[in-house]
Scaffold this motif. Structure first.
Motif, PDB file in Angstrom:
ATOM      1  N   THR A   1       0.831  -1.197   0.000  1.00 55.25           N
ATOM      2  CA  THR A   1       0.000   0.000   0.000  1.00 55.25           C
ATOM      3  C   THR A   1       0.870   1.254   0.000  1.00 55.25           C
ATOM      4  OG1 THR A   1      -0.111   0.046   2.423  1.00 55.25           O
ATOM      5  CG2 THR A   1      -1.903  -1.082   1.253  1.00 55.25           C
ATOM      6  N   LYS A   2       0.277   2.326  -0.436  1.00 51.37           N
ATOM      7  CA  LYS A   2       0.897   3.643  -0.357  1.00 51.37           C
ATOM      8  C   LYS A   2      -0.218   4.626  -0.037  1.00 51.37           C
ATOM      9  CE  LYS A   2       3.724   6.988  -2.898  1.00 51.37           C
ATOM     10  NZ  LYS A   2       4.394   7.290  -4.201  1.00 51.37           N
ATOM     11  N   ASP A   3      -0.042   5.352   1.055  1.00 50.39           N
ATOM     12  CA  ASP A   3      -1.069   6.296   1.516  1.00 50.39           C
ATOM     13  C   ASP A   3      -2.420   5.599   1.701  1.00 50.39           C
ATOM     14  OD1 ASP A   3       0.782   8.399   1.413  1.00 50.39           O
ATOM     15  OD2 ASP A   3       0.349   8.755  -0.708  1.00 50.39           O
ATOM     16  N   GLY A   4      -2.353   4.353   2.194  1.00 55.87           N
ATOM     17  CA  GLY A   4      -3.571   3.624   2.506  1.00 55.87           C
ATOM     18  C   GLY A   4      -4.263   2.951   1.336  1.00 55.87           C
ATOM     19  N   LYS A   5      -3.691   3.041   0.141  1.00 56.64           N
ATOM     20  CA  LYS A   5      -4.310   2.430  -1.044  1.00 56.64           C
ATOM     21  C   LYS A   5      -3.356   1.439  -1.695  1.00 56.64           C
ATOM     22  CE  LYS A   5      -7.041   4.632  -3.774  1.00 56.64           C
ATOM     23  NZ  LYS A   5      -8.320   4.053  -3.299  1.00 56.64           N
TER      24      LYS A   5
ATOM     25  N   ALA B   1       0.571   0.976  -5.722  1.00 56.85           N
ATOM     26  CA  ALA B   1       1.641   0.423  -4.886  1.00 56.85           C
ATOM     27  C   ALA B   1       1.932  -1.017  -5.308  1.00 56.85           C
ATOM     28  CB  ALA B   1       1.250   0.487  -3.417  1.00 56.85           C
ATOM     29  N   ILE B   2       1.012  -1.944  -5.008  1.00 53.13           N
ATOM     30  CA  ILE B   2       1.274  -3.339  -5.328  1.00 53.13           C
ATOM     31  C   ILE B   2       1.262  -3.603  -6.829  1.00 53.13           C
ATOM     32  CG2 ILE B   2      -1.149  -4.057  -5.130  1.00 53.13           C
ATOM     33  CD1 ILE B   2       2.068  -6.031  -4.208  1.00 53.13           C
ATOM     34  N   ASN B   3       0.692  -2.724  -7.615  1.00 54.89           N
ATOM     35  CA  ASN B   3       0.760  -2.888  -9.075  1.00 54.89           C
ATOM     36  C   ASN B   3       1.635  -1.808  -9.715  1.00 54.89           C
ATOM     37  OD1 ASN B   3      -1.056  -0.823  -8.560  1.00 54.89           O
ATOM     38  ND2 ASN B   3      -2.440  -1.378 -10.240  1.00 54.89           N
ATOM     39  N   GLY B   4       2.484  -1.187  -8.906  1.00 53.75           N
ATOM     40  CA  GLY B   4       3.406  -0.191  -9.419  1.00 53.75           C
ATOM     41  C   GLY B   4       4.567  -0.827 -10.161  1.00 53.75           C
TER      42      GLY B   4
ATOM     43  N   LEU C   1      -9.867  -3.205   1.922  1.00 55.58           N
ATOM     44  CA  LEU C   1      -9.443  -2.130   2.813  1.00 55.58           C
ATOM     45  C   LEU C   1     -10.504  -1.045   2.992  1.00 55.58           C
ATOM     46  CD1 LEU C   1      -5.740  -1.791   1.607  1.00 55.58           C
ATOM     47  CD2 LEU C   1      -6.519  -2.784   3.753  1.00 55.58           C
ATOM     48  N   SER C   2     -11.320  -0.859   1.961  1.00 54.09           N
ATOM     49  CA  SER C   2     -12.339   0.197   2.028  1.00 54.09           C
ATOM     50  C   SER C   2     -13.654  -0.290   2.631  1.00 54.09           C
ATOM     51  CB  SER C   2     -12.606   0.766   0.633  1.00 54.09           C
ATOM     52  OG  SER C   2     -13.123  -0.224  -0.236  1.00 54.09           O
ATOM     53  N   ALA C   3     -13.815  -1.608   2.726  1.00 52.70           N
ATOM     54  CA  ALA C   3     -15.059  -2.159   3.266  1.00 52.70           C
ATOM     55  C   ALA C   3     -15.140  -1.917   4.772  1.00 52.70           C
ATOM     56  CB  ALA C   3     -15.146  -3.651   2.966  1.00 52.70           C
ATOM     57  N   LYS C   4     -16.337  -1.645   5.260  1.00 51.07           N
ATOM     58  CA  LYS C   4     -16.543  -1.398   6.685  1.00 51.07           C
ATOM     59  C   LYS C   4     -16.925  -2.691   7.391  1.00 51.07           C
ATOM     60  CE  LYS C   4     -17.965   3.423   6.105  1.00 51.07           C
ATOM     61  NZ  LYS C   4     -19.018   4.424   6.359  1.00 51.07           N
TER      62      LYS C   4
END
Length: 446
Positions: A240-244, A248-251, A443-446
């Protein structure tokens, strides 16, 4: 079952080469007030219960506690739970706020759930007192990875483990091989310290029906993820980078890393996409490969001459570094204090005692692996097992995949997609794009 659970279940069948002649422990020191807990507290109870899985180290811990009981009069029982039921039973105890267990030797992946649910005592302030826990004597990477969640500490190192490599010293030292390698690569043949060097050595030994290496590519448990992570991080990739995850992982760094890791598969035996710890050890024991990756917990099988005919010719080395640094996948477990214990003072006395240098020496003597730098620096430790010195050198580079409450979902996405790339079903970029998408959804799911 967690990854360390699967490792441990098999490790229980392996012989341990133990350290002998270690000094016995001395008197204990205690200090610091017990922090507030959800229920329980106080002390004075003369029996403690530690929950751990049913494997050899749990038996060794039970034996170790005999000295604690002699010194303090506090009895300790290590409650051994079958690996298949371990996490389920601990979760049930948490749900019921049960005081059945005073301490838990649990996987680092549990920290997110344990911390956010209030199941483990926050030990941050308590461990800041050197009389309670000798932070300066323990590897910082081990403290962080076995016990830290969101900058707070919920466990101290207990049974350390890491990934390392074994290699055939006889092949590396053969003069014909040395001459041929130097002619081809314009450098001396030796233990690889970088991934580029590793690739050259693996390529060189892939000939005449033999192969350069055995690596983790399996879709089972967490195989391919644990194998790839050190390459990902050492190439500058991140999850991740900045929470996303996207970006990042596909950079570009991650894509280059996965393409490199997949490229190493051609230097592995046929069927390498199924390889994890058992298959890697077997390939090495059969003389099929010159180098193999594995957890140190499984390296006793390479020391055993009955299992490994090359035992006397087997050497060990630390996971290589890449252009962005050096990283080693984490194994092992930490010791945590249950928030529901009725015996927190006595439990803390045990944690103080367990962390002492002289106790850690005895722990190692029984077959444990330690994060204590003073102990791992001794000649006794280094000579106890042929891979011990390499293990000690690996600990500073430990890094864990994730310990958030969403660990399982994040890992499954990686296993599915890394395997798809390793088996040729997807390109590295396509696999990483899918991981980024799935991870962001999780990560975005509550």
């Amino acid at each position: 079952m967690t990854r360390r659970g699967v490792l441990a279940a098999l490790f229980a069948t392996l012989p341990l080469v133990t350290l002998t002649g270690c000094p016995s422990g001395g008197g204990e020191k205690t200090g610091g007030d017990a922090p507030a807990v959800a229920t329980g507290g106080g002390g004075g109870g003369k029996k403690l219960v530690i929950a751990w899985a049913d494997w050899d180290p749990a038996d060794n811990l039970q034996k170790l506690t005999e000295d604690f009981t002699k010194e303090t009069g506090i009895a300790v029982t290590v409650s051994k739970i079958p690996w298949a039921d371990f996490e389920t039973k601990i979760n049930a105890a948490w749900t019921g706020k049960s005081a059945e267990f005073d301490m838990v030797v649990g996987d680092s992946q549990w920290l997110g759930n344990a911390a956010t649910g209030g199941h483990y005592v926050d030990l941050t302030e308590w461990t800041a007192d050197a009389a309670n826990f000798p932070k300066a004597d323990n590897e910082e990477a081990a403290i962080k990875n076995y016990g830290e969640y969101e900058s707070k500490l919920y466990a101290i190192p207990c049974m350390a483990d890491a990934i390392g490599f074994a290699y055939r010293k006889d092949l590396f030292e053969d003069q014909k091989n040395k001459d041929a390698f130097k002619t081809k690569y314009k450098r001396d043949l030796g233990v690889p310290t970088t991934w580029d060097e590793f690739q050259q050595v693996a390529e060189f030994f892939t000939k005449d029906g033999k192969f350069g290496c055995a690596l983790f590519y399996s879709k089972g448990v967490d195989g391919v993820t644990m194998g790839f992570d050190p390459v990902l991080w050492s190439f500058g990739g991140a999850y991740t980078k900045d929470g996303k995850a996207t970006g990042a992982i596909n950079g570009p760094e991650a894509v280059k890393a996965l393409e490199f890791y997949i490229g190493l598969k051609k230097f592995c035996p046929p069927g390498a996409e199924t390889f994890y710890f058992n298959e890697c050890n077997t390939a090495f024991q059969e003389g099929t490969v010159a180098m193999t990756e594995n957890w140190f917990a499984f390296m006793p099988a390479l020391v055993d001459k009955k299992k490994n005919k090359f035992a006397d010719q087997t050497g060990y080395f630390v996971v290589p570094k890449g252009p962005a640094g050096q990283f080693v996948s984490l194994g092992g477990q930490g010791l945590s204090l249950s928030s529901y214990s009725k015996n927190t003072d006595d439990a803390k006395k045990f944690m103080v005692w367990f962390s002492k240098e002289e106790t850690q020496k005895k722990w190692v003597a029984l077959g444990g692996l330690t994060a204590n730098k003073k102990v791992s620096a001794t000649d006794e430790f280094k000579k106890a097992n042929p891979y011990n010195e390499t293990f000690a050198k690996s600990v500073p580079f430990l890094k864990d995949f994730d310990n958030s409450p969403k660990y399982t979902q994040l890992l499954q996405a990686c296993q599915d997609e890394y395997f798809a790339a390793a088996s040729g079903a997807k390109t590295a970029k396509a696999a990483l794009d899918e991981i980024a998408k799935k991870h962001d959804e999780v990560l975005s799911a509550k």
